[in-house]
Design a protein around this motif. Structure first.
Motif, PDB file in Angstrom:
ATOM      1  N   THR A 368       0.788  -1.240   0.000  1.00 48.51           N
ATOM      2  CA  THR A 368       0.000   0.000   0.000  1.00 48.51           C
ATOM      3  C   THR A 368       0.815   1.282   0.000  1.00 48.51           C
ATOM      4  N   THR A 372      -0.688   4.998  -0.601  1.00 45.61           N
ATOM      5  CA  THR A 372      -1.136   5.783   0.560  1.00 45.61           C
ATOM      6  C   THR A 372      -0.064   6.715   1.101  1.00 45.61           C
ATOM      7  N   THR A 376       0.808   7.244   6.294  1.00 40.74           N
ATOM      8  CA  THR A 376      -0.240   6.348   6.794  1.00 40.74           C
ATOM      9  C   THR A 376       0.365   5.217   7.616  1.00 40.74           C
TER      10      THR A 376
END
Length: 418
Positions: A368, A372, A376
């Motif tokens: 991710t 992101t 995050t």
């Protein structure tokens, strides 16, 4: 602390760790930065960390039993010899031909394995060789040494990488392992568990590792304690993936900021090495554990809230302070509570549990992070640290109901081993 520092064998151990820790730090910084900047993505580094974590997970049971079955000095000698040979060979290769990614990935995995073996071995050796009244001083001095090596590695890596390149870094690192090897070889050491090992030669390694699980189950609150106080270290390990991405992509800074954050982290940890013993006596062990874990969560949140290079470098000082503070309290308690013939397996058990958590978090970040952002990831770690603070508070009340402040006293030792 002065009495310990002037012990000749401790001086050799101290300097050996200083040299090898410096070399290991420069190696990991160099490889991490190279993989991120050369590929322009976090996936290569994330995949490398994920694969190395899987291998460490599979090897975990054997590492613990290895430490409890063989002389700890011999294990330290072997790990430094392996580090020297591999780094020296790769340094020579780099002067003659470009590195393939697989070479650096392999070196990352080997360095991670050395790290995985080194620290529980060192803890078991200290517990075996030195008197209990010196545990706090020794652990504090070794923490100071470890983080001093990181300060030096962080400063040197930023300069040497940009000016001379990775082959020079690896050659220098190889020489640090050689110096560590020579120093440890001159330590006086007697393997005190030889008779214990001879009495149970038929016991398989996996069966021996299972003994650590039975011991942990018998200690009320010990499992929750071990997992909770290991979380700051897990946050640091996952942060090793987030850091180069955060610096390069979010802060849009160069390798100097990246290496400076390593230095300030280490400065905070060195300060903890000097001050945490007094602070724990003043606040108590529980408040020190819980407070520093919560402070770590706050610092990680602040990194995202203030996305500036100067703020990042300053806040990572708190990363180092909090992780080192929790680790020192944890290490002191382990040495008092856990019998020496189980030390390697108990520490390896918690490393194994921590590795499972690292695998999950690194895998999640690898999938991710390019979408992101690294910020995050820092927020997720901050939330987990808050949960860890609760776990540390709850488990210490179960494990040490009389008072955590007296956990390192002979009276408390008798209570915990009963």
């Amino acid at each position: 602390m002065k009495e310990v520092f002037f012990d000749r064998d401790f001086q050799k151990l101290f300097l050996a760790n200083l040299f090898s820790g410096f070399g290991q730090g420069m190696t990991m910084i160099g490889i991490s930065w190279y993989l991120v900047t050369e590929t322009g993505s976090a996936k290569q580094l994330g995949t490398t960390m994920f694969v190395s974590a899987i291998l460490m997970f599979l090897l975990g049971p054997y590492v613990g039993t290895l430490i409890d079955r063989f002389p700890r000095k011999t294990i330290l000698l072997v790990e430094n010899a392996v580090g020297f040979v591999i780094l020296f060979a790769l340094a020579l290769w780099g002067f003659c031909a470009p590195y393939g990614h697989w070479m650096l990935i392999s070196l990352f995995i080997v360095t991670t394995l050395i790290f995985q073996v080194h620290y529980p071995t060192q803890s078991a050796l200290v517990q075996e060789k030195f008197e209990e009244r010196h545990y706090r001083s020794i652990n504090s001095l070794l923490e100071i040494e470890s983080q001093t090596a990181s300060v030096l590695a962080g400063g040197a890596a930023g300069l040497v990488l940009g000016r001379y390149g990775l082959p020079v870094v690896l050659l220098f690192d190889a020489l640090t392992y050689l110096l560590a090897l020579l120093l440890i070889s001159r330590m006086n050491y007697v393997f005190t568990l030889e008779k214990h090992v001879r009495k149970s030669p038929e016991t398989g390694w996996l069966m021996q590792f299972a003994q650590s699980w039975r011991y942990i189950k018998e200690k009320r609150g010990f499992l929750l304690f071990g997992v909770s106080v290991f979380m700051p270290f897990i946050a640091v390990m996952v942060g090793n993936l987030l850091a180069p991405v955060f610096v390069a992509q979010t802060l849009r800074a160069d390798a100097l900021i990246y290496s400076l954050h390593e230095m300030t982290y280490a400065i905070g940890a060195v300060a903890a090495g000097f001050l945490v013993t007094g602070m724990s006596k003043w606040l108590g062990e529980v408040r020190s554990l819980v407070g520093n874990t919560l402070l770590f969560a706050a610092a990680m949140t602040a990194v995202v809230v203030f996305p500036y290079g100067w703020a990042y470098v300053a806040l990572t000082t708190l990363f180092g302070w909090c992780n080192a503070s929790v680790r020192l309290v944890r290490q002191n308690l382990y040495m008092v509570i856990v019998p020496n013939h189980l030390m390697g397996r108990v520490l390896s058990f918690f490393q194994l549990v921590g590795m499972m958590m690292r695998l999950s978090l690194i895998g999640l970040c690898t999938l991710t992070i390019d979408y992101t952002g690294a910020g995050t990831g820092y927020l997720v770690l901050a939330g987990l640290l808050v949960l860890a603070a609760w776990g540390a508070h709850t488990s210490t009340r179960l494990l040490l109901p009389s008072s955590v402040q007296s956990a390192a006293t002979p009276q408390a030792k008798a209570i915990h081993r009963s």
